[in-house]
Write a protein that holds these residues in place. Structure first.
Motif, mmCIF file in Angstrom:
data_model
loop_
_atom_site.group_PDB
_atom_site.id
_atom_site.type_symbol
_atom_site.label_atom_id
_atom_site.label_comp_id
_atom_site.label_asym_id
_atom_site.label_seq_id
_atom_site.Cartn_x
_atom_site.Cartn_y
_atom_site.Cartn_z
ATOM 1 N N TYR A 51 0.829 -1.208 0.000
ATOM 2 C CA TYR A 51 0.000 0.000 0.000
ATOM 3 C C TYR A 51 0.866 1.263 0.000
ATOM 4 O O TYR A 51 0.626 2.204 -0.770
ATOM 5 N N LEU A 52 1.879 1.274 0.835
ATOM 6 C CA LEU A 52 2.719 2.464 0.955
ATOM 7 C C LEU A 52 3.575 2.701 -0.282
ATOM 8 O O LEU A 52 3.815 3.860 -0.662
ATOM 9 N N ASP A 55 0.544 2.336 -3.863
ATOM 10 C CA ASP A 55 -0.617 3.224 -3.845
ATOM 11 C C ASP A 55 -0.251 4.642 -3.420
ATOM 12 O O ASP A 55 -0.747 5.609 -4.004
ATOM 13 N N ARG A 56 0.631 4.752 -2.417
ATOM 14 C CA ARG A 56 0.993 6.085 -1.917
ATOM 15 C C ARG A 56 2.300 6.609 -2.514
ATOM 16 O O ARG A 56 2.619 7.774 -2.348
ATOM 17 N N TYR A 58 5.479 5.885 -1.753
ATOM 18 C CA TYR A 58 6.635 6.051 -0.872
ATOM 19 C C TYR A 58 7.716 5.037 -1.225
ATOM 20 O O TYR A 58 7.467 4.036 -1.902
ATOM 21 N N ASP A 112 -3.027 10.758 6.433
ATOM 22 C CA ASP A 112 -2.176 11.204 5.329
ATOM 23 C C ASP A 112 -0.926 11.874 5.905
ATOM 24 O O ASP A 112 -0.955 12.399 7.024
ATOM 25 N N GLN A 114 3.624 11.498 5.910
ATOM 26 C CA GLN A 114 4.565 10.472 6.351
ATOM 27 C C GLN A 114 4.647 10.345 7.868
ATOM 28 O O GLN A 114 4.654 9.234 8.406
ATOM 29 N N ILE A 117 1.264 8.878 9.336
ATOM 30 C CA ILE A 117 1.132 7.445 9.042
ATOM 31 C C ILE A 117 2.047 6.637 9.951
ATOM 32 O O ILE A 117 1.652 5.594 10.497
#
Length: 430
Positions: A51-52, A55-56, A58, A112, A114, A117
């Motif tokens: 996911y990180l 999708d995000r 990172y 939302d 860094q 999270i």
């Protein structure tokens, strides 16, 4: 003399099923049910790294950092929850842990930034792992010693029934958006808390009258138990390898072009194989040398992950490596849990289980960060080769532990119906 006919297949199946699941207390089955419900919705931890990164957007290093902070929360919870399990009780500790996990998992899906999270992931890890010492202590409280390995195997089976199904389904859900995963995970954990609150009574044994020459066991007592801490240290080394399955492996597969759906199916094979093989292999393990089982498990886990270096972009080869280290997990989990229960004094079970859980938590803290950095800077060959080395070293450690004078419990498993020497039976009726 005529040979009597073999019993029908249905009769043999009923007998095997009765031997596998019969004779355990009703409270255990409610605990088993709550575990299954929780793991059926356990989407977030498995897919957090994917996911990180996908999708995000990172980096792999940041995904490893977040997973490590999750592990740091787990490490703190392991010791703290172990103490609470002995002092406050198994049931309130477990219910509070599940409610906190449900809350912060839902919050994580809407978070939302860094820093935010990372903080919420730490809180999820803190609450999530607080349940582990309590669950292990409840099983040790209510299940006779001769049935504990089987009970731990069945509980591990429930975890992986849920994990296998949730991983496969979650990959499909994630392809349409990750937020649903967080919400469903939180809801399943909330249902688990309700089942525990309604159906599972407090099982903590009554404390015996204190003697002047016998202080109440504390955390210092656990850390001074060199035999037990040797078991914990070896488990930490092996757990560092196993931890890569939900973090570094996801990143490596993503880099190789494996989709989220394919990843879900591949990693779901781990749970599926445990569902199919845990019970028959546990029956096969009965009466076998414990050291040999632990050595074999370490080699399967270490070299199973080591084979990942050869996977390239083949989802099928990744699935093969998962199958290899899954066999190691099946051999290791109930064997280790049974050994830890035997080494734990009755009135310090929460603390002992907490310190044992600490080895997994430290691995979830150190493993993702180390794996992410090693993968990013040295490449997959170095990363997966290191796993093979760690598994080999752990196997050698189990051999040495099995030969250590005074460590008889590391050698041969307890036979059904026996209480291990040096421990007290579980409280009657608990």
């Amino acid at each position: 003399m005529p040979v009597p006919p073999a019993p029908p297949v249905s009769a043999r199946i009923r007998k095997a099923t009765s031997e596998a699941v019969g004779g355990l207390p009703r409270q255990f089955w409610w605990l088993w049910t709550s575990t299954l419900i929780n793991r059926l919705g356990g989407f977030v931890v498995t897919f957090l790294a994917l996911y990180l990164t996908t999708d995000r957007g990172y980096s792999a290093s940041y995904a490893g950092l977040v997973a490590s902070l999750f592990g740091l929360g787990s490490a703190i919870a392991a010791v703290g929850a172990g103490v609470l399990t002995d002092r406050v009780g198994r049931r309130p500790t477990l219910v509070a842990a599940q409610l906190g996990t449900a809350l912060f998992t839902a919050v994580l899906g809407f978070t939302d930034g860094q820093v935010a999270i990372a903080v919420v992931a730490f809180l999820v890890g803190l609450c999530n792992n607080a349940s582990r010492p309590a669950v292990s202590a409840i099983i040790a409280d209510i299940v006779p010693a001769g049935d504990r390995v089987r009970a731990y195997a069945l509980n591990y089976w429930a975890i992986n029934i849920g994990f296998g199904l949730s991983a496969a389904v979650a990959g499909l859900i994630a392809s349409h958006g990750y937020l649903t995963l967080f919400v469903l995970d939180a809801l399943s954990t909330l249902v688990c808390a309700v089942v525990i609150f309604v159906r599972i009574p407090e099982t903590r044994p009554d404390a015996p009258a204190a003697r002047a020459d016998e202080p109440t066991p504390g955390l210092g007592t656990v850390f001074r138990d060199t035999r037990f801490m040797a078991v914990v240290a070896l488990n930490l080394l092996l757990a560092l390898v196993a931890q890569q399955g939900s973090t570094t492996l996801a990143v490596d597969m993503g880099r190789a072009g494996i989709t989220s759906t394919q990843y879900g199916l591949v990693i779901g094979l781990n749970g599926l194989l445990i569902v199919l093989l845990q019970i028959p292999l546990t029956r096969w393990m009965e009466g076998r040398n414990r050291t040999a089982l632990l050595v074999a498990s370490a080699l399967f886990i270490g070299w199973g992950f080591g084979l990942t270096a050869l996977a390239g972009s083949s989802a099928w080869f990744y699935a093969f490596t998962v199958a290899v280290w899954t066999i190691g997990e099946i051999l290791n989990a109930p064997t280790m849990m049974g050994l830890v229960a035997e080494l734990s004094p009755t009135h310090a079970r929460g603390r002992y289980q907490g310190v044992y859980s600490l080895s997994w938590s430290l691995a979830s803290f150190l493993g993702p960060a180390a794996g992410g950095v090693l993968l990013e800077r040295a490449g997959g060959a170095a990363m997966w080769g290191a796993c093979a080395v760690c598994g080999t070293v752990a196997a050698a450690g189990y051999v040495l532990l099995g030969r250590r004078p005074g460590t008889a419990t590391a050698g041969t498993p307890v036979r059904a119906g026996q209480e291990p020497a040096g421990t007290e039976p579980a409280a009657a009726g608990s």
